[in-house]
Scaffold this motif. Structure first.
Motif, PDB file in Angstrom:
ATOM      1  N   ALA A 324      52.286  22.942 101.117  1.00 65.14           N
ATOM      2  CA  ALA A 324      52.226  23.425 102.339  1.00 65.14           C
ATOM      3  C   ALA A 324      51.761  22.709 103.275  1.00 65.14           C
ATOM      4  N   ALA A 325      50.504  22.116 103.250  1.00 68.30           N
ATOM      5  CA  ALA A 325      49.595  21.124 103.975  1.00 68.30           C
ATOM      6  C   ALA A 325      50.551  19.713 103.748  1.00 68.30           C
ATOM      7  N   GLY A 326      50.853  19.552 102.612  1.00 68.22           N
ATOM      8  CA  GLY A 326      51.666  17.782 102.420  1.00 68.22           C
ATOM      9  C   GLY A 326      50.059  16.955 102.186  1.00 68.22           C
ATOM     10  N   ARG A 327      51.016  15.967 102.316  1.00 68.66           N
ATOM     11  CA  ARG A 327      50.205  14.578 102.426  1.00 68.66           C
ATOM     12  C   ARG A 327      49.480  14.871 103.116  1.00 68.66           C
ATOM     13  N   ASP A 328      50.284  14.241 104.717  1.00 64.93           N
ATOM     14  CA  ASP A 328      49.621  13.855 105.940  1.00 64.93           C
ATOM     15  C   ASP A 328      48.374  14.451 106.270  1.00 64.93           C
ATOM     16  N   ARG A 329      48.512  16.509 105.809  1.00 61.87           N
ATOM     17  CA  ARG A 329      47.454  17.206 105.737  1.00 61.87           C
ATOM     18  C   ARG A 329      46.010  16.849 104.552  1.00 61.87           C
ATOM     19  N   LEU A 330      46.335  15.476 104.293  1.00 62.18           N
ATOM     20  CA  LEU A 330      45.332  15.829 102.957  1.00 62.18           C
ATOM     21  C   LEU A 330      43.900  15.333 102.856  1.00 62.18           C
ATOM     22  N   LEU A 331      42.831  15.414 104.178  1.00 58.42           N
ATOM     23  CA  LEU A 331      42.066  14.100 104.237  1.00 58.42           C
ATOM     24  C   LEU A 331      40.711  13.764 102.744  1.00 58.42           C
ATOM     25  N   VAL A 332      40.720  12.969 102.646  1.00 54.61           N
ATOM     26  CA  VAL A 332      39.638  12.390 101.243  1.00 54.61           C
ATOM     27  C   VAL A 332      38.946  11.742 101.819  1.00 54.61           C
ATOM     28  N   LEU A 333      37.320  12.129 101.532  1.00 59.15           N
ATOM     29  CA  LEU A 333      36.868  11.638 102.594  1.00 59.15           C
ATOM     30  C   LEU A 333      35.659  11.369 100.988  1.00 59.15           C
ATOM     31  N   ALA A 334      34.871   9.861 101.752  1.00 57.54           N
ATOM     32  CA  ALA A 334      33.990   9.384 100.102  1.00 57.54           C
ATOM     33  C   ALA A 334      33.516   8.312 100.953  1.00 57.54           C
ATOM     34  N   THR A 335      32.023   7.615 100.284  1.00 55.78           N
ATOM     35  CA  THR A 335      31.614   6.179 101.424  1.00 55.78           C
ATOM     36  C   THR A 335      32.468   5.068 100.172  1.00 55.78           C
ATOM     37  N   GLU A 336      31.481   4.607 101.061  1.00 54.75           N
ATOM     38  CA  GLU A 336      32.154   2.704 100.078  1.00 54.75           C
ATOM     39  C   GLU A 336      31.969   2.477  98.394  1.00 54.75           C
ATOM     40  N   HIS A 358      52.864  13.771  91.340  1.00 53.95           N
ATOM     41  CA  HIS A 358      53.854  12.352  91.991  1.00 53.95           C
ATOM     42  C   HIS A 358      54.075  12.674  93.357  1.00 53.95           C
ATOM     43  N   ALA A 359      54.561  13.669  93.808  1.00 52.92           N
ATOM     44  CA  ALA A 359      54.665  13.464  95.231  1.00 52.92           C
ATOM     45  C   ALA A 359      53.452  13.612  96.266  1.00 52.92           C
ATOM     46  N   LEU A 360      52.147  13.542  95.889  1.00 52.59           N
ATOM     47  CA  LEU A 360      50.813  13.179  96.068  1.00 52.59           C
ATOM     48  C   LEU A 360      50.719  12.020  95.656  1.00 52.59           C
ATOM     49  N   ALA A 361      51.087  11.504  94.591  1.00 53.99           N
ATOM     50  CA  ALA A 361      50.387  10.201  94.539  1.00 53.99           C
ATOM     51  C   ALA A 361      50.724   8.939  95.266  1.00 53.99           C
ATOM     52  N   GLY A 362      50.038   7.699  95.857  1.00 51.94           N
ATOM     53  CA  GLY A 362      51.104   6.604  96.011  1.00 51.94           C
ATOM     54  C   GLY A 362      49.380   6.101  96.638  1.00 51.94           C
ATOM     55  N   HIS A 363      49.427   5.528  97.773  1.00 53.00           N
ATOM     56  CA  HIS A 363      48.355   4.780  98.139  1.00 53.00           C
ATOM     57  C   HIS A 363      47.897   6.096  99.533  1.00 53.00           C
ATOM     58  N   LEU A 364      46.320   6.423  99.942  1.00 55.72           N
ATOM     59  CA  LEU A 364      45.818   7.570 100.554  1.00 55.72           C
ATOM     60  C   LEU A 364      44.768   6.618 101.844  1.00 55.72           C
ATOM     61  N   ARG A 365      44.487   7.132 103.179  1.00 57.62           N
ATOM     62  CA  ARG A 365      43.783   6.659 103.418  1.00 57.62           C
ATOM     63  C   ARG A 365      43.039   7.353 103.414  1.00 57.62           C
ATOM     64  N   VAL A 366      41.071   6.753 102.546  1.00 61.17           N
ATOM     65  CA  VAL A 366      40.212   7.507 102.445  1.00 61.17           C
ATOM     66  C   VAL A 366      39.113   7.389 103.850  1.00 61.17           C
ATOM     67  N   ILE A 367      38.742   8.966 104.216  1.00 56.81           N
ATOM     68  CA  ILE A 367      37.264   7.952 105.510  1.00 56.81           C
ATOM     69  C   ILE A 367      36.369   7.500 105.139  1.00 56.81           C
ATOM     70  N   THR A 368      36.155   6.808 105.492  1.00 54.09           N
ATOM     71  CA  THR A 368      34.781   6.630 104.829  1.00 54.09           C
ATOM     72  C   THR A 368      33.373   5.795 105.927  1.00 54.09           C
ATOM     73  N   GLY A 369      33.768   6.424 107.551  1.00 51.61           N
ATOM     74  CA  GLY A 369      33.009   6.859 108.463  1.00 51.61           C
ATOM     75  C   GLY A 369      33.677   6.633 109.792  1.00 51.61           C
ATOM     76  N   ARG A 370      33.098   7.017 110.867  1.00 52.12           N
ATOM     77  CA  ARG A 370      33.393   6.709 111.776  1.00 52.12           C
ATOM     78  C   ARG A 370      34.338   5.625 112.144  1.00 52.12           C
ATOM     79  N   ARG A 371      35.620   5.992 112.690  1.00 55.45           N
ATOM     80  CA  ARG A 371      36.578   4.535 112.952  1.00 55.45           C
ATOM     81  C   ARG A 371      36.883   3.884 112.133  1.00 55.45           C
ATOM     82  N   SER A 372      35.900   4.281 110.368  1.00 57.56           N
ATOM     83  CA  SER A 372      36.060   3.329 109.259  1.00 57.56           C
ATOM     84  C   SER A 372      37.111   4.387 108.347  1.00 57.56           C
ATOM     85  N   ALA A 373      37.994   3.160 107.701  1.00 59.07           N
ATOM     86  CA  ALA A 373      38.797   4.108 106.187  1.00 59.07           C
ATOM     87  C   ALA A 373      39.085   2.995 105.180  1.00 59.07           C
ATOM     88  N   ALA A 374      39.618   3.528 104.106  1.00 57.60           N
ATOM     89  CA  ALA A 374      40.076   2.330 103.087  1.00 57.60           C
ATOM     90  C   ALA A 374      41.090   3.254 102.369  1.00 57.60           C
TER      91      ALA A 374
END
Length: 380
Positions: A324-336, A358-374
């Motif tokens: 229901a959430a989908g990949r677009d609403r999955l927020l991954v949080l981690a420090t560098e 498999h649907a969720l796999a691939g490359h995801l944006r990881v939030i690492t800070g303010r205006r910072s992501a990997a």
């Protein structure tokens, strides 16, 4: 040429506490409570996923839901019958003593590799039965709630790959740590982890998980930046499901919701002022099921050292909710630093449904800070 023998033992109540937010399944009182809350045993199904992909090995196992029920019609030799009342997975009352007795019986029957299905508590029982420094190869099919030990395959299918490679002589063996957390302390919000010993594990790259490692709490500026990014993404009035972990807990505090659970799953609503209100603390899967039509955001932080996003300690996040959430609403949080500690290994998924993984796999944006992501790789 002699066919290699694999001994299978299943803890049929492993993982019962996961979906209902009990943070573990140790002890008959917890198991009864989990069943009363609507928990369904999953260990036999997880074992079946492994067994159906095993080839060219002789199976030795235990009667009923401690093994034979997972063999799914394949030839197998039942070498032990548990002493406890154990008729079906939903009425099983097996104990740690039953697991230890089963392990000893499988070894006595000539198992060249021991395959067990359970969690960290089951791994401890296997260690107790084999004794320290046992050379017998052991591999866990992940079916518990936490699974922080380094003796588990990353997924039931991966367990079959490792065992098949072992049968061909295509793996190397190494000592792996068995660790476990104090479940009673965990339910009280305190994390106490202990090293119990080591087991010999067949290793196939990317198929056997690492031990969970601790990580220092990120700097307040980093946490504040991640919290600001989440508030901007979710927006006023938005719903946020927050997974367990020190990073997510610190982010919740930065959002003005310090009462969240360190080791559970919480539901927050973002207020117009950017602060958050806790709607559900330590939520069960059934309490979150109504969110399937509400398009919630789900914030997760990977387990340090292992890289698991889903399937370890957050089974309350059901496949239905994740779809229901989908990949677009999955927020991954981690420090560098946490990402760097993975040394290039991917983030991992084990939702219980291969198609969803498999649907969720691939490359995801990881939030690492303010205006910072990997952008980081996620593997099924």
């Amino acid at each position: 040429m002699t066919t290699p023998s694999v001994g299978l033992v299943v803890n049929p109540v492993a993982g019962l506490g996961g979906r209902v937010g009990l943070k573990g399944s140790d002890g008959p009182d917890v198991q009864r409570r989990a069943l009363a809350l609507g928990a369904r045993p999953e260990a036999l199904h997880r074992a079946e996923l492994t067994i159906r992909h095993l080839h060219r090995v002789e199976l030795l196992t235990v009667a009923g839901p401690m093994g034979a029920d997972a063999v799914a019609g394949r030839p197998a030799h039942v070498v032990h019958r548990p002493g406890s009342t154990c008729t079906t997975a939903t009425t099983a009352t097996t104990t740690a003593a039953d697991t230890r007795a089963a392990v000893r019986a499988l070894v006595a029957a000539g198992a060249g590799l021991l395959l067990f299905c359970g969690g960290d508590g089951t791994a401890r029982d296997v260690l107790d039965a084999l004794g320290p420094d046992s050379p017998l190869p052991v591999l866990g099919i992940p079916a518990g709630v936490k699974m922080h030990s380094a003796v588990f395959a990353v997924h039931p299918h991966a367990a079959a790959e490792v065992v098949s490679a072992w049968a061909r002589g295509a793996v190397h063996l190494e000592a792996a740590e068995v660790v476990d957390r104090d479940e009673a302390a965990l339910r009280a919000g305190r994390v106490r982890t202990r090293l119990y010993g080591r087991l010999t594990v067949p290793v196939l790259p990317a198929r056997v998980q690492q031990r969970k490692t601790g990580s220092g709490l990120p700097a307040p500026s980093t946490i504040g930046g991640i919290a600001a990014e989440i508030a901007e993404r979710v927006g006023p009035g938005g719903l946020l499901v927050l997974g367990p972990g020190s990073t997510t807990h610190a982010v919740a505090t930065a959002l003005g919701a310090p009462g969240t659970s360190l080791t559970g799953v919480d539901l927050l609503r973002l207020c117009p002022d950017g602060q958050a209100a806790v709607l559900l603390r330590d939520a069960r899967a059934d309490q979150l099921s109504g969110l399937s039509t509400a398009s919630p955001f789900i914030a997760l932080s990977p387990i340090g050292g292992q890289g698991f996003l889903l399937g370890r300690g957050n089974q309350q996040l059901t496949p239905e909710l994740l779809r229901a959430a989908g990949r677009d609403r999955l927020l991954v949080l981690a420090t560098e630093a946490k990402l760097a500690a993975l040394a290039g290994r991917p983030l991992l998924l084990d939702t219980g449904e291969a198609e969803l993984d498999h649907a969720l796999a691939g490359h995801l944006r990881v939030i690492t800070g303010r205006r910072s992501a990997a952008v980081y790789r996620v593997s099924a």
